[in-house]
Design an enzyme around this catalytic site. Structure first.
Site, PDB file in Angstrom:
ATOM      1  N   SER A  28      -2.364  33.933 -56.735  1.00 14.47           N
ATOM      2  CA  SER A  28      -3.208  33.446 -55.644  1.00 14.47           C
ATOM      3  C   SER A  28      -2.617  33.793 -54.278  1.00 14.47           C
ATOM      4  O   SER A  28      -3.198  33.458 -53.248  1.00 14.47           O
ATOM      5  CB  SER A  28      -3.399  31.926 -55.760  1.00 14.47           C
ATOM      6  OG  SER A  28      -2.152  31.268 -55.848  1.00 14.47           O
ATOM      7  N   ASN A 115       1.830  21.113 -58.501  1.00 10.88           N
ATOM      8  CA  ASN A 115       0.518  20.449 -58.546  1.00 10.88           C
ATOM      9  C   ASN A 115       0.315  19.493 -57.369  1.00 10.88           C
ATOM     10  O   ASN A 115      -0.745  19.503 -56.743  1.00 10.88           O
ATOM     11  CB  ASN A 115       0.353  19.707 -59.873  1.00 10.88           C
ATOM     12  CG  ASN A 115       0.342  20.667 -61.053  1.00 10.88           C
ATOM     13  OD1 ASN A 115       0.232  21.877 -60.859  1.00 10.88           O
ATOM     14  ND2 ASN A 115       0.470  20.138 -62.258  1.00 10.88           N
ATOM     15  N   THR A 160     -46.412  20.865 -36.088  1.00  9.18           N
ATOM     16  CA  THR A 160     -46.227  20.554 -37.504  1.00  9.18           C
ATOM     17  C   THR A 160     -46.877  21.712 -38.245  1.00  9.18           C
ATOM     18  O   THR A 160     -47.860  22.288 -37.739  1.00  9.18           O
ATOM     19  CB  THR A 160     -46.874  19.221 -37.912  1.00  9.18           C
ATOM     20  OG1 THR A 160     -48.273  19.309 -37.644  1.00  9.18           O
ATOM     21  CG2 THR A 160     -46.292  18.035 -37.142  1.00  9.18           C
ATOM     22  N   HIS A 161     -46.315  22.099 -39.373  1.00  8.53           N
ATOM     23  CA  HIS A 161     -46.789  23.283 -40.111  1.00  8.53           C
ATOM     24  C   HIS A 161     -46.724  24.540 -39.242  1.00  8.53           C
ATOM     25  O   HIS A 161     -47.454  25.493 -39.480  1.00  8.53           O
ATOM     26  CB  HIS A 161     -48.227  23.107 -40.627  1.00  8.53           C
ATOM     27  CG  HIS A 161     -48.493  21.777 -41.257  1.00  8.53           C
ATOM     28  ND1 HIS A 161     -48.359  21.539 -42.610  1.00  8.53           N
ATOM     29  CD2 HIS A 161     -48.855  20.583 -40.715  1.00  8.53           C
ATOM     30  CE1 HIS A 161     -48.643  20.270 -42.870  1.00  8.53           C
ATOM     31  NE2 HIS A 161     -48.941  19.675 -41.725  1.00  8.53           N
ATOM     32  N   SER A 282     -31.573  47.967 -29.867  1.00  9.84           N
ATOM     33  CA  SER A 282     -31.912  48.841 -30.990  1.00  9.84           C
ATOM     34  C   SER A 282     -31.503  50.261 -30.640  1.00  9.84           C
ATOM     35  O   SER A 282     -31.614  50.673 -29.486  1.00  9.84           O
ATOM     36  CB  SER A 282     -33.423  48.780 -31.241  1.00  9.84           C
ATOM     37  OG  SER A 282     -33.838  49.938 -31.943  1.00  9.84           O
ATOM     38  N   LYS A 288     -36.104  46.931 -27.145  1.00 16.04           N
ATOM     39  CA  LYS A 288     -35.732  45.808 -27.994  1.00 16.04           C
ATOM     40  C   LYS A 288     -34.515  45.050 -27.502  1.00 16.04           C
ATOM     41  O   LYS A 288     -33.555  45.620 -27.004  1.00 16.04           O
ATOM     42  CB  LYS A 288     -35.435  46.307 -29.418  1.00 16.04           C
ATOM     43  CG  LYS A 288     -36.660  46.852 -30.124  1.00 16.04           C
ATOM     44  CD  LYS A 288     -37.432  45.772 -30.832  1.00 16.04           C
ATOM     45  CE  LYS A 288     -36.637  45.220 -31.972  1.00 16.04           C
ATOM     46  NZ  LYS A 288     -37.372  45.067 -33.200  1.00 16.04           N
ATOM     47  N   ASN A 290     -32.561  42.089 -29.560  1.00 17.93           N
ATOM     48  CA  ASN A 290     -32.655  41.384 -30.834  1.00 17.93           C
ATOM     49  C   ASN A 290     -31.760  40.139 -30.878  1.00 17.93           C
ATOM     50  O   ASN A 290     -30.635  40.175 -30.383  1.00 17.93           O
ATOM     51  CB  ASN A 290     -32.269  42.316 -31.981  1.00 17.93           C
ATOM     52  CG  ASN A 290     -33.247  43.467 -32.129  1.00 17.93           C
ATOM     53  OD1 ASN A 290     -34.442  43.298 -31.890  1.00 17.93           O
ATOM     54  ND2 ASN A 290     -32.734  44.622 -32.493  1.00 17.93           N
ATOM     55  N   GLU A 295     -30.000  35.320 -36.125  1.00 17.84           N
ATOM     56  CA  GLU A 295     -30.337  35.752 -37.490  1.00 17.84           C
ATOM     57  C   GLU A 295     -29.134  35.598 -38.426  1.00 17.84           C
ATOM     58  O   GLU A 295     -29.268  35.178 -39.577  1.00 17.84           O
ATOM     59  CB  GLU A 295     -30.805  37.206 -37.484  1.00 17.84           C
ATOM     60  CG  GLU A 295     -32.113  37.402 -36.737  1.00 17.84           C
ATOM     61  CD  GLU A 295     -32.391  38.879 -36.495  1.00 17.84           C
ATOM     62  OE1 GLU A 295     -33.029  39.494 -37.348  1.00 17.84           O
ATOM     63  OE2 GLU A 295     -31.960  39.420 -35.464  1.00 17.84           O
ATOM     64  N   TYR A 322      -4.280  18.316 -63.594  1.00 17.89           N
ATOM     65  CA  TYR A 322      -4.445  19.648 -63.019  1.00 17.89           C
ATOM     66  C   TYR A 322      -4.847  20.670 -64.085  1.00 17.89           C
ATOM     67  O   TYR A 322      -4.358  20.638 -65.206  1.00 17.89           O
ATOM     68  CB  TYR A 322      -3.128  20.096 -62.360  1.00 17.89           C
ATOM     69  CG  TYR A 322      -3.181  21.514 -61.803  1.00 17.89           C
ATOM     70  CD1 TYR A 322      -3.693  21.756 -60.533  1.00 17.89           C
ATOM     71  CD2 TYR A 322      -2.760  22.611 -62.561  1.00 17.89           C
ATOM     72  CE1 TYR A 322      -3.762  23.048 -60.032  1.00 17.89           C
ATOM     73  CE2 TYR A 322      -2.830  23.913 -62.063  1.00 17.89           C
ATOM     74  CZ  TYR A 322      -3.337  24.117 -60.791  1.00 17.89           C
ATOM     75  OH  TYR A 322      -3.409  25.388 -60.292  1.00 17.89           O
ATOM     76  N   GLN A 327      -7.359  26.542 -58.879  1.00 15.36           N
ATOM     77  CA  GLN A 327      -6.901  27.573 -57.937  1.00 15.36           C
ATOM     78  C   GLN A 327      -8.090  28.313 -57.310  1.00 15.36           C
ATOM     79  O   GLN A 327      -7.966  28.915 -56.260  1.00 15.36           O
ATOM     80  CB  GLN A 327      -5.988  28.567 -58.671  1.00 15.36           C
ATOM     81  CG  GLN A 327      -5.423  29.666 -57.816  1.00 15.36           C
ATOM     82  CD  GLN A 327      -4.324  30.420 -58.545  1.00 15.36           C
ATOM     83  OE1 GLN A 327      -3.226  29.911 -58.718  1.00 15.36           O
ATOM     84  NE2 GLN A 327      -4.618  31.624 -58.998  1.00 15.36           N
ATOM     85  N   LYS A 330      -9.735  27.617 -53.276  1.00 16.14           N
ATOM     86  CA  LYS A 330      -9.352  27.987 -51.916  1.00 16.14           C
ATOM     87  C   LYS A 330     -10.216  29.062 -51.273  1.00 16.14           C
ATOM     88  O   LYS A 330     -10.648  28.925 -50.128  1.00 16.14           O
ATOM     89  CB  LYS A 330      -7.880  28.405 -51.889  1.00 16.14           C
ATOM     90  CG  LYS A 330      -6.961  27.207 -52.006  1.00 16.14           C
ATOM     91  CD  LYS A 330      -5.538  27.624 -52.275  1.00 16.14           C
ATOM     92  CE  LYS A 330      -4.868  26.776 -53.322  1.00 16.14           C
ATOM     93  NZ  LYS A 330      -5.528  26.654 -54.628  1.00 16.14           N
TER      94      LYS A 330
END
Ligand code: ARG
Length: 463
Positions: A28, A115, A160-161, A282, A288, A290, A295, A322, A327, A330
């Site tokens: 690890s 441990n 709404t919606h 772009s 553009k 963006n 996003e 344990y 392991q 992490k």
């Protein structure tokens, strides 16, 4: 390292070293080296306690203390050579300590196991991330409060919606996110308080026969108390799961907000202008700009949920205490933490930099028959009609306006009267968007007076 000799840390009963594949699946160190400073802090606390309790001599512990500082400075200076054959951060540090100080290094592990050591290191790491998340959330909330205050009475459509529903204020909309991130903040604080018990001294699983002082190491490492059951202490990863679930819920909030910013910054909405600092261009379309940061924040939620699900799956069938499965905790937490912090910082920057376009918000606020409910409420309040009848009459007037391609306030009084002859010119007062929002003074409502009260309450709470 491909040394085939038996491992010096645990190889006493082994005649041969591990196969290369075994070493690869077992190690690890590739990721847990991120816990180097926590590992050394834990070892220093443990060593100091071993001296204070007389388990080790002051002389040995002084050598260990100095040696650990040397190892730490090598790691921080980038000169430390991590070895896969030494599996993990714990054994890498201990092996280097042996090279630096010799024999006393072998005494450090008295009354301790990897441990309880890994549980301690990981808790310290996660605790730091909870603290970082708290700071990031406080900063984001402060940025939202400033946005809310600047536009406490700016009208915009409420949806709404994603269909125009009723007018609301910009401040009210910003304050909705303050509530969400405020709950995230309280989850962070709750979880941090609950996790703050020290596993150190639980040893492998059963505790130890050495006269250790767990309260002393707990205090030295900033824990509130030692964890009360050694089996639980080494096998508990609730703190990591609470971290991931808290991060998941917060990432969901960030993603919803990011989605709104993507929509709002489009040419069709123009509710907000994102700064150049948090937009990209772009390579082919010169016009553009963006909302890439928004996003990506919207997308980050996927890997954070993924980490939460992955660790839930790792933990769900493990017998006490344990198991090496743990392991796998992490990398999930590290990746989720990195991306959560990045998403919080990016949202913070976008919110601080963005400009709400008051005129576009106002123009949109009055469209889509957004004050139809105000008209229905007026028919109830002034003419005493049942709400259902008022709803029906208002619907007829909306259809009439829609047929003529105009908004509700543009209908003439005669047209209004054709739907119900009790209607008077006073009705036009409630059809204006400003009046509509100003009238919604119920607690938590969109009226600027309520929004300002909530801003003041939050500022007081956070002060
Ligand atoms: N690298 C291990 C982990 O991350 C440390 C604990 C190993 N303990 C053991 N008994 N093999 O969980």
């Amino acid at each position: 390292m491909t040394d085939k000799s038996a491992n010096t840390m645990w190889g006493g009963r082994f005649a041969a070293g591990p196969d290369a594949i075994m070493e690869a699946i077992n190690a690890s160190i590739g990721f847990d080296q991120r816990m180097a400073s926590q590992d050394i802090a834990g070892s220093r606390a443990h060593a100091a306690m071993l001296a204070a309790t007389g388990i080790l001599s002051d002389k040995d512990v002084e050598a260990i203390r100095e040696g650990l500082l040397t190892v730490l400075s090598e790691i921080e200076g980038g000169t430390f050579e991590f070895s896969t054959a030494l599996e993990d951060i714990h054994m890498n540090v201990e092996a280097r300590l042996k090279e630096v100080i010799g024999e006393p290094a072998g005494r450090l592990h008295t009354g301790r196991s990897r441990n309880d050591q890994v549980a301690t290191d990981f808790k310290l790491w996660v605790r730091d991330q909870f603290d970082a998340a708290e700071g990031a959330l406080l900063s984001l909330i402060a940025a939202l409060l400033d946005q809310a205050e600047a536009g406490a009475d700016w009208v915009m459509p409420g949806f709404t919606h994603l269909q125009t529903a009723q007018p609301v204020t910009w401040g009210h909309h910003m304050m909705a996110y303050v509530e969400m991130f405020g709950r995230d903040l309280s989850r962070v604080r709750d979880a941090r308080a609950r996790m703050n018990e020290s596993p150190l001294g639980a040893a492998a699983l059963a505790g130890t026969s050495f006269p250790i002082d767990r309260a002393m190491t707990a205090q030295a490492l900033g824990f509130d108390r030692p964890a009360a059951n050694s089996l639980d202490a080494v096998s508990d990863r609730d703190f990591a799961l609470e971290f991931l679930s808290t991060a998941s819920i917060c990432a969901m909030h960030l993603s919803r907000f990011a989605e709104e910013l993507v929509i709002w910054s489009s040419a069709q909405f123009r509710f907000v202008t994102l700064s150049d600092r948090f937009s990209t261009g772009s390579s082919i379309m010169p016009q553009k700009k963006n909302p890439d940061a928004a996003e990506l924040i919207r997308a980050k939620v996927g890997r954070i949920y993924g980490a939460n699900t992955a660790l839930m799956m790792v933990m769900k069938g493990l017998p006490l205490a344990y198991s090496k499965d743990m392991q796998e905790d992490k990398e999930q937490v590290f990746d989720a933490a990195d991306n959560w912090m990045l998403a919080l910082a990016a949202m913070d920057g976008m919110v601080r930099d963005m400009t709400a376009n008051r005129a576009s918000l106002a123009a949109a606020a009055g469209s889509g028959f957004s004050t139809a409910t105000d008209l229905a409420d007026w028919l109830v309040r002034v003419l005493g009609l049942p709400f259902r009848d008022a709803h029906h009459i208002t619907g007829a007037l909306v259809a009439m306006a829609e047929g003529q391609g105009i908004d509700l306030p543009d209908l003439t009084l005669d047209q209004m009267k054709s739907a119900h002859d009790g209607i008077t010119k006073d009705v036009f007062d409630v059809l204006g968007v400003e009046n509509s929002v100003a009238s919604r003074t119920s607690y938590g409502g969109t009226a600027p007076v309520q929004v300002r009260a909530q801003i003041a309450r939050w500022r007081e709470t956070l002060a």
